[in-house]
Motif scaffolding. Structure first.
Motif: not given
Length: 567
Positions: A58-66, A114-116, A170-173
């Motif tokens: 489940i890759p995140l865009a640019e490793g970020s939640v933003f 990674q989030n939530g 770290p995903q909180y950029t």
């Protein structure tokens, strides 16, 4: 001219043979496509065998939640884990344009949050490659010095409340600004590496930030729990509840997890219109009968994973999947986000915008192994960890049988001498009903013609609401349930008698005579008579002690007795 025609025919035949061989090899790999009609429109499905070296990234865009990115870029991130076999758009997000977005879903990667946190409909894949779909609650704690559990308000969500404590990964950029009186703790390599005051901070590479607002700082110092540099600090994430309670151990063995949208199927039943799974999904375009471009995931009886898209309503998709033999299914983001890809077909459906995350099926070549020590155990509360994580000598045998029968969820197999809460007893009751009947609690409730109960003013927990639906628990006159309040023995007796009635038992009997009978509340007398008459509960010597609290190990023994005695 004849030679040219012959050459063209040979080339066409060779091309067809090559395509056939590629398709055959792809099918032999356990990945096939289908294009059925759903809701009167052509749909696209990818069926994939799972297990072994297969996983879902489940890759995140640019490793970020933003951030948001194209599906190709997301697949490129997943390729570092193995060969891409298929890809589908992921879950919901808010798009702000220019690659900016905000992802709000629960995401676990390699077992690390990674989030939530919180409750939601979720897709998870275990370390041995098995897919699951259910409504699950995840929680995260920071364990300080191996002896203090620190409860969190959120993960990658900052709150202005003075007593807020949040974890930023770290995903909180983006930078976070901490007001006066707050503290920021840098967590690295399992310990507090730095302590800082108010200011603006970014999460360092390879670390997490633990943010206390001023009120939380004051509370921690008051109770001597304010961390210092060098304090061990371990982040631990656990599934604390799921609808199919028998699968809770699997949800605590997940490599990757993503929360999604509307639940479509559970245990082969169409639940697209079932509020017990979907009460929080209220946007008009997400209602079960609204027709739109949709993406979804499903699991089949044989363990295969299905990735799909269709222009249809969620209810229509659920009906098709049910008829096709799917067991569990969940909706995802749709509209312009909808995308489905395989290397053999290219894009079956092309996205109309950038997206925040994707579901990418990969073959890693070798099976995964869960790292030792990942997500150590915690009890579910906030405060000092209990010393006794084993049952008392007198309870060992019966508790062991309760585990074998599946009556005790994994996340409650700790702190056996701590008092049980009212919400935790509802978890045990739902588990008991499912084990006694061999049915999911949803199927049991539906068979009785009972509607799913509304939330209490202080609890929307589905175990509590399932028990309320069956008349097993009630709230106070003000609509409260007090889920965190400790359970008393007479309350437990009453709930057990109502459970027996729900299971069809004749829940009456002449109970034992106790020296404190006059202390038993009038509303509990019949229940105490019943549970003591059939041997579900016993007194403490000659007394029943109706107002005394109920420990976890006492409750587990009671569950085993109820399993045996309710007929």
């Amino acid at each position: 001219m004849k030679q040219k025609r012959l050459w063209v025919r040979c080339a066409v035949a060779a091309g067809a043979l090559c395509a056939a061989l590629m398709t055959s090899a792809w099918a032999a790999s356990g990945v096939i496509t289908d294009s059925p009609s759903i809701g009167g429109n052509r749909a696209h499905l990818v069926y994939a065998q799972m297990g072994g070296s297969r996983s879902v990234e489940i890759p995140l865009a640019e490793g970020s939640v933003f951030r948001a990115a194209g599906v190709d870029a997301l697949m490129a991130r997943a390729k570092t884990q193995g060969t891409v076999l298929a890809a589908l758009n992921g879950t919901y997000f808010t798009e702000y344009g220019n690659g900016n977005a905000r992802l709000y879903a629960t995401i676990l990667h390699d077992g690390v949050l990674q989030n939530g946190i919180g409750e939601g409909n979720m897709l998870g894949v275990t370390w041995d490659g098995k897919p699951y779909i259910d409504r699950v609650t995840y929680g995260t704690k920071v364990i300080l010095n191996g002896e203090y559990e620190l409860g969190l308000w959120g993960v990658n969500a900052y709150y202005n409340d003075a007593k807020s404590i949040v974890l930023l990964t770290p995903q909180y950029t983006k930078a976070v600004t901490v007001p006066a009186g707050g503290s920021v703790f840098t967590l690295k390599n399992g310990a507090i590496a730095a302590v800082s005051g108010a200011g603006s901070y970014n999460v360092p590479v390879g670390a997490n930030l633990l943010v206390y607002n001023a009120g939380a700082v004051a509370e921690a110092k008051k109770y001597s729990s304010y961390p210092a540099v060098g304090t061990s600090a371990v982040v631990s994430t656990h599934a604390t509840a799921c609808k199919r309670s028998a699968d809770l151990a699997a949800w605590n063995n997940m490599k990757n997890v993503m929360s999604g949208g509307r639940m479509l199927l559970q245990n082969g039943y169409n639940v697209a219109r079932d509020a017990s799974y979907n009460s929080t999904i209220t946007e008009a375009k997400q209602t079960p009968d609204y027709v739109s471009s949709r993406a979804f995931v499903a699991t089949m009886k044989d363990g295969r994973l299905v990735l799909g898209t269709a222009t249809a309503s969620m209810y229509q998709i659920a009906e098709y999947l049910r008829g096709a033999g799917a067991v569990n299914a969940m909706g995802l983001d749709g509209g312009a986000s909808t995308a489905l890809y395989t290397p053999q077909t290219g894009y079956l459906v092309s996205p109309g915008r950038q997206i925040s995350c994707a579901i990418v099926l990969v073959d890693q070549g070798t099976a995964d192994v869960k790292p030792a020590g990942l997500n150590p155990a915690w009890s579910g509360g906030t405060g000092p960890l209990a010393d006794a994580n084993e049952p008392s000598d007198w309870a060992v045998g019966t508790v062991a049988r309760g585990k074998t029968l599946g009556l005790i969820p994994d996340w409650l197999q700790y702190q056996y001498q701590s008092n049980l809460t009212r919400q935790e007893f509802c978890v045990l009751i739902v588990t008991l009903i499912e084990k006694k009947t061999g049915q999911s609690i949803d199927a049991f409730r539906n068979a009785k013609g009972k509607a799913y109960a509304g939330a209490f003013t202080d609890s929307a927990d589905w175990y509590v609401r399932e028990c309320a639906s069956l008349g097993i628990v009630t709230g106070g006159g003000d609509g409260r349930f007090e889920p965190r309040a400790v359970l008393t023995r007479e309350q437990a007796a009453t709930i057990l008698q109502r459970t027996a009635v729900a299971l069809g038992a004749s829940a009456n009997g002449a109970g034992k005579t106790f020296t404190d009978a006059a202390s038993i509340s009038d509303w509990a007398k019949g229940a105490v008579d019943y549970v003591t008459a059939v041997g579900i509960m016993n007194g403490d010597g000659a007394a029943f002690q109706p107002a005394q609290t109920f420990t976890r190990e006492q409750a587990y023994i009671t569950m085993v007795n109820a399993y045996d005695k309710i007929k």
